[in-house]
Structures are given as C-alpha cells and as structure tokens.
Design a protein around this motif. Structure first.
Motif, mmCIF file in Angstrom:
data_model
loop_
_atom_site.group_PDB
_atom_site.id
_atom_site.type_symbol
_atom_site.label_atom_id
_atom_site.label_comp_id
_atom_site.label_asym_id
_atom_site.label_seq_id
_atom_site.Cartn_x
_atom_site.Cartn_y
_atom_site.Cartn_z
ATOM 1 N N LYS A 123 40.636 31.548 30.490
ATOM 2 C CA LYS A 123 39.707 30.686 29.765
ATOM 3 C C LYS A 123 39.653 31.143 28.307
ATOM 4 N N PHE B 169 46.313 28.279 38.226
ATOM 5 C CA PHE B 169 46.306 28.072 39.679
ATOM 6 C C PHE B 169 46.904 26.714 40.048
ATOM 7 N N ARG C 79 42.149 38.451 39.847
ATOM 8 C CA ARG C 79 42.753 37.202 39.391
ATOM 9 C C ARG C 79 41.824 36.019 39.702
ATOM 10 N N PHE C 80 41.285 36.007 40.922
ATOM 11 C CA PHE C 80 40.367 34.920 41.297
ATOM 12 C C PHE C 80 39.093 34.985 40.449
ATOM 13 N N TYR C 81 38.585 36.191 40.221
ATOM 14 C CA TYR C 81 37.391 36.333 39.373
ATOM 15 C C TYR C 81 37.597 35.655 38.014
ATOM 16 N N LYS C 82 38.833 35.735 37.511
ATOM 17 C CA LYS C 82 39.090 35.162 36.183
ATOM 18 C C LYS C 82 38.972 33.643 36.170
ATOM 19 N N MET C 83 38.980 33.039 37.363
ATOM 20 C CA MET C 83 38.789 31.597 37.450
ATOM 21 C C MET C 83 37.400 31.202 36.964
ATOM 22 N N ARG D 247 34.856 33.946 36.048
ATOM 23 C CA ARG D 247 34.219 35.067 35.380
ATOM 24 C C ARG D 247 34.996 35.397 34.115
#
Lengths: 457, 457
Positions: free
Chosen positions: A9, A92, B77-81, B83
């Motif tokens: 982001k 993703f 990696r998922f947190y970066k979605m 967070r």
C-alpha cells in the motif's frame, strides 16, 4: 525502481497531499457544452443557477479556463480525517490471475460513507456554510452520496435533507440509519412532501422511485425553502473538480515510485469517480505530454456511453433541472428491476461525454453476473469486499490483465476501487444463491426512450 | 516534538512493522494458571490439547517463558494486505470535548472483517494449513471473528465451518453473507448437527443460543471430524500473543513521535483486543521500566472483571472445554436480551485476569445507552462509525478526557478502536429511535450463576 521495492500500500505523507484541485476543462480544446435553461433553451449563467446551487460552486461549475483551484484550508483539514487514501498494489490478485500485468487500485472506501463521495460532499457543504445557508437538499440512490453528505453537513452544522429512492429506502434501512446517526433527515422518494413527488405518485401510484425523480424533489425543496440550496454527488463539473483529488493523489503516489500506468480504468455511473481518477492523466493526454488508455466501465443494463445518444437531455425525471449535453439513455430510462450493481443514472458527466465523443477515452459495458464473479474473486484475493459499482472496474481490470497474460505483455493497470460493499449484501446473497440474472435493454426499449429526448435547436 | 507536527494518522512503513509477536506471559512474575482437564482436574499438556487445537498453537498456548516469537513470513505477507493499521490522533474529538487531553486511537477496522480479529485468524489458519489439516471449526457471535476466519481460510484454501449464535444468524444475515462470500459454511447454533446442540435444544427448545453453546458445538465437530481442529478468536493465550501486533505497532508509532501515553484503554469481552493493545506497555510495567494506567472497559450488563469471580470455570455452556482460571460470571450466564453491544462472553482471558488480580490494571463497566451516546459523538466528530464493542473504549476515553478538562491536566490517552459498526445498525436504529434501555444484572442473579461454578481442588 525494482518491482519488489513497491509496498503493498502506498500512503502519501500529509505534506505530500494535493493542495489544489485540477480542472480538466482548462485543458480541453473542445469544452463541454453549457447547461441550458429548459424553458428558453438559452445557456444558463450564474444568475439562472443561483436559486438552485451555492454561489461559489456555480463559479466552479462555469469555470472552464482555470486549471488549478486552491482547496480551502478547512476542506484540507477534513480530508486529513480519511485521506490520503491508499494506492494498493494488487499483488495477491496478480498472483491469482498468474498475469504478468502489474495491477494497482486507488481505494476510496476507508471512510464511513464507504466511497469516494465524501470528497465532494465536504467541499459542497463547506461552500454552503460559507454562504451562510441553513442547509442543503439532495437525492441518494444506494445511499453512499447521502451518507457522505450527512457526514459533511454534521461537521459544518448544516441541516441535511435527503430524498432517498423509495426502493433503496425500503431495502437498505441500514444506510438510512447511518444517515440518521449523522443527523440527516431521510425521506423516501417519491413523496407527498413536494409538488413533483405528488404528481409522479398520481401518475404512477405503485412506483418505487428513481434517481431522476428524487433529484426533482430535492431541487424543488431547495428552491422553495429559504436558506437552502441543492447539491449533487455526480455528473456536474464541480463534482469532477473536487474528485480530482483521487487522480492527483494517485499520480503523486505513482510518480514517487517511478510507475507509469498504461491503462486507467474506472466505473462510470454519473462519472464522479471516473472523472476524478483520470483528471490529471487526461490533462497530460490533452496537452500531448503522455498517452494512456483510459477505459470507462458501465453496466450493460444501463449503458449510457456504449449505447446512449450524445444529446441535450434533462438530468431528472421531473424535467425541472437544466438540460445538459451528455451521453444519455433518456431521462425516463430506468434500469431493469434485476439490476443490483448501482451506476443507474440515465446520463453521464458532460465533461466525460465530450472527452469520450472526441476520442480521448474508451468505454465498455459488462453484465452483472460477471461483475459479481469478479467481486468475489477480488474479495477472496485482496481481502476487501468491494462495492458492486467498483466491481465493474475490477471486472475490466481483470479482463485486461488476462489479455496481458494471453499475449505475454507486462502492462501497468490502475483502476479505481470506489468503495466497499458492506451495504450491498442483499445483492451478494443473490449472487451466492445463484439467483442473479442479467438483463440488457433491447434496441426497441432504447429507441422508445430516445424518442422522448427534448428537442434542442 | 511539537504537537502540531503530529499527523492526523500515523502510518508505519512496511519495514517498520513488527516481525515478532510479544508474549507478555514471559514477563509476568505470577503466570496465569494452567488449563485444567474437566474430567481429572489435572493441568492439560500438549497431548491433552492436541485433539482440539493445532500443534503449533498449543506450543504458543503453553509457552509462558519466551518473550518474542517470530511471525512467519507468510503471515507477515498477509498482514501487509491490511496492516499497518493507523494510529489516529483524535484532533476533531479533542476539539469537540474542549479537553487539554491528547487522544489517540489505534484503528483496527480498515479490513472487511471489520475488526482486529483478522490478526489472530490468519495466524491460526496458517498453523492449521502447516499441519496439513483440511479445515477448522469455530463459533461466532456478532460475526466479526467468523468473518475474519473465513477470510483467512479462503486465503490458505482451508475449509471453514462456523457455528453462529442463532439470534445473530437471524438478525445479522449480512454478516453471514460476507462469510459465505469468503466460502465458509455457516450453521445457526444450537443446531441438530451435534450431540451437544441436540441436548441443548431438547432442554431449551426455544433458545436463541449463546457463545458458550456455539463453542461446545464447534469443539465437538472439530474433535470428531478427521483433519479438523477448533480455533477460537479470544480468551486464549495464543490469541493475545497474535494480537500483540496491535500494541507493538502502536508503541512503534508513538515512539517515532516521542509520545508517551499516560492512560491506555481497551474494551474487553474475552480480552483479545485489550490484551493485544496493552501487551508491550504491560511488559514495560511488569519489568518496572515504565508506568501506565491501563483500563479495561466492559458492559455493565456483562461485568466479568468488575463483578465476576476469579475462579476456575468452563469456557463453554456444554462444559466440554478445558477449565480456565479467570474472572467469570459463570458459564451459564447470558447477558440480558436488551444488550446490543457485543462483549457478551461470560469469562475473560486468563492472562488479563491474572494481571487484573495482581493489580496491574483497572476495570470499569459502562451502560449501553451511554456507550451509544459516545459512539454517536465519536462518529460525528471523527467520521468513523464505531462498532458498539469499540464504543465502550470510546466512552471511557471521553470520560477520562473530560476529567482532564475538569482538573486542567494534559494527559495523553490511547485507546483501541477495534472496529466499525456497519453491521450493527439495528442497534444504532434502536438508539436513534430512543428505544435503547440499560440492564444491570442483580446481585441475586450473579450469585445464582456463581453457585454453579465447578468445584476445583
């Protein structure tokens, strides 16, 4: 810059936020046609518009020469409550699609109105307050604009009367409740509170309303009530001006990382999001500084760009509003009852209409089952449950990314994710249950609607 | 740093995000008591817990000595979605309150689950996948945890079965629909699909369910189905560990601007948010490096900290789960039907219970009409419509800020804004219509419930 340095982001710092809106009309060789007085057929000037709109907003509406307009300090302060919005790299989604394309989306849904509408709502409320008004009136369909306006009005202590299309009022009680929480009064339209509402009810007793009809009611109340004006969340030039904040932030974020988009995609109902997102890029294109493919995406059930006429038409059903030269399906056109995905206005922003007419952008239409298929894929890959409106852009972005995969091209795609679908779960339920259908208006239906277009010149 | 340099929203860069969770138990002199086997009364070890929980999560559950645990790369990696989440300076609220206090909130609602629950859901799904499981089962009340888990499971391709408290299943069809969109199957609880569900239905035919009952069903299915385990969104030590990401990010953001909080406030149901938010601050306090006032806020209608007993109790209604030493109202306690605001679990995290018991934190209870009053004020000032749960923390933060105003003290207050209220509009409607009431359980009611606490030792 190497690709893996680009964060998931991109957030701008507060001091990187734009301090001026960009007025794309200043760079258009062929300007959009003026609004016409429906009674006289003559272009409307400031004095004609003053009973309906706020003074300073009329200046912005009519100004097609000033490229940059300062954003007032109080609006910038409010913007900081929920902006800058993130430009997200869809890592993703790219992975799921196995595409060489690089996909970015500008996400405008991280605020309680759930969409980009707040960008113009706060501006319009500001100018209304500055003019010393007591309040404003407006219409809302799905409710994003009404919610945004109620948030803006409560901030400036303005009264806010919202005419909400009756079918939405009944089917979306939660949106209505958000507006009430922010202090707005919400009336189902058509209503007995206006002349035009009573007339429409007399002619069509069982009607569930339409945006065009709610506009007529809101305008009537604004012009008949001391200290009130009417505000509108899309279509108008002033709205595109305010929404240019979306594109300006996008461009700053891209430039910061040296990213040059090949394709820019936005969903288009009245054009507020698309016009805002593309503004600075279109400016470069108009000035011959850069070239981009710019794609408007609209529902196949309400295809103003792809199947409409470029003609003068009313913006409302009651035919009391000014005439605008735009791509239109006719002011009496109402999308099929099975249409769930928003973007249901019969016309289109005159600015975007002119740009499309002059070949500066493309348009595609998509059917709603394929839109929800894209929405679900996006939700599962990127986390965010998208608004049905935004999902039109997702559909087109996925289609372009798949073309890249087919031909092995590494294009950079930027699209506008205008909002979240948290108040659209009835439509999602229909899709989840396999009960969603598509409907495309027939040529005969459109011809019938076109036959009622006003005769101008 | 001068106050006016602090932005409205502090976002960390990706490379500033924590890469380890913090385990507050490592710094506790008096550790939380172990889980006990309800049949034998003996502490449960890895082997006892393995039929219910994932292996690596059991390690985390039982580990009270390791202070920092690496966050696996895939979870980061998922947190970066979604967070890092913003730490917001509540300038607008401060202004409305005319308080000298400086108020910050850590906002965890900018993701489709609408709350902080995703932080632990993705971790639990990751370890389930790593163990080669087919799927997981869980319970959900209002639906935030179920939504978070369905998002996490779809990401890892795991099956997800959610037992949803029947009253929520019926009153919140939209939450259910979000879970379905993310591919979960959702069953109203109590149901005929489990032994314990059938037993509860036979005993209480008209019951609308409870969290404790849905837990019993989910655990039963997990233990009886090959390749499945049970996961839980709160109360457990492992959940607090994962949720420490909230507090760690908060601390990094504060440190970056040289801000030292005086008071840290969080709402408390099972303790997942509060425990996560306060972890690193509590760590400093336990190590004697700093002092903070830490305040848990709970509903007056479900007051486990302020009126509960510190005792061993069941976590579920069916009494098939391990016994935990915690502040509890008794596993049969169900908040009054008029209670709208979440946080309805009868017990409390054993970690937080021990810390509260040992005097490291305070607790207050608040009534729901005053909670919604705070929610409305916050929504109008700061834009975001808060979840009722989060609004408990808002209420306490406002009260502390008003005390600062009264005595002219410039305290720095940090609170956790766990989520958004977009699926709680029925409760907001009740408040808007002036129909919301308060209910505080009588001493007699609580005594009756305490009488059924299991006898341990």
């Amino acid at each position: 810059m190497s690709d893996n340095k680009i964060p998931y982001k991109i957030y701008l710092e507060e001091n990187e936020m734009p301090t001026q809106w960009y007025n794309v009309r200043a760079d258009m060789k062929k300007k959009p046609e003026p609004l016409l007085n429906p009674a006289t057929g003559k272009p409307m000037g400031h004095a004609d518009l003053a009973p309906v709109f706020c003074d300073e907003l009329i200046e912005q509406e009519l100004d097609d020469v000033t490229p940059y307009i300062d954003i007032p300090e109080e609006i910038i302060r409010f913007y900081k409550m929920y902006r800058p919005s993130p430009l997200v790299r869809a890592y993703f989604l790219e992975e799921k699609l196995q595409t060489p394309a690089k996909i970015y989306y500008k996400f405008e849904g991280n605020n309680t109105s759930g969409s980009h509408k707040l960008n113009s709502a706060i501006a319009q409320a500001y100018y209304a307050k500055k003019q010393g008004l007591k309040g404003v009136t407006t219409e809302t369909g799905a409710g994003q604009w009404g919610t945004a306006l109620s948030m803006a009005c409560t901030y400036f202590g303005l009264d806010c009367k919202v005419y909400m299309v009756k079918v939405s009022y009944e089917q979306k009680p939660f949106r209505r409740e958000v507006m009430r929480t922010y202090g707005a009064s919400v009336v189902p339209s058509p209503s007995e509170t206006t002349e035009v509402g009573r007339k429409i009810l007399a002619e069509h007793p069982g009607t569930t309303g339409s945006l065009g009809c709610a506009i007529s009611e809101a305008v009537e109340v604004a012009t008949k009530t001391e200290g009130y004006r009417y505000v509108l969340g899309s279509v108008l030039n002033q709205v595109l001006l305010h929404q240019s904040i979306i594109g300006l932030e996008t461009k700053i974020a891209l430039d910061k990382y040296g990213i040059r988009p090949d394709i820019i995609i936005g969903c288009a109902g009245g054009g507020s999001n698309l016009g805002g997102l593309i503004s600075p890029f279109m400016g470069e294109k108009l000035r011959g500084e850069a070239d981009y493919r710019i794609i408007a995406v609209e529902p196949a059930s309400c295809p103003s760009f792809t199947r409409g006429k470029f003609a003068y038409d009313f913006c409302d059903t009651g035919m009391i509003c000014p005439l605008a030269k735009m791509y239109t399906l006719g002011s009496g056109f109402i999308p099929s009852a099975n249409h769930a995905g928003g973007l249901r206005f019969h016309g289109m922003s005159p600015v975007l209409s002119q740009l499309y007419h002059d070949g500066y952008m493309e348009a595609v239409s998509v059917e709603q089952t394929s839109v929800f298929e894209a929405a679900e894929m996006f939700a599962r890959a990127e986390g965010t449950l998208p608004a049905p409106e935004s999902s039109h852009a997702i559909r087109a972005a996925i289609d372009e990314a798949l073309k890249c995969k087919e031909i092995g091209e590494e294009k950079t795609i930027v699209f506008g994710l205008t909002g979240t679908g948290y108040f659209d779960l009835t439509a999602y339920a229909k899709y989840n249950d396999g009960e969603m259908t598509d409907y495309i208006p027939t040529d005969a239906e459109l011809e019938e609607s076109f036959a009622k277009l006003p005769k101008v010149e």
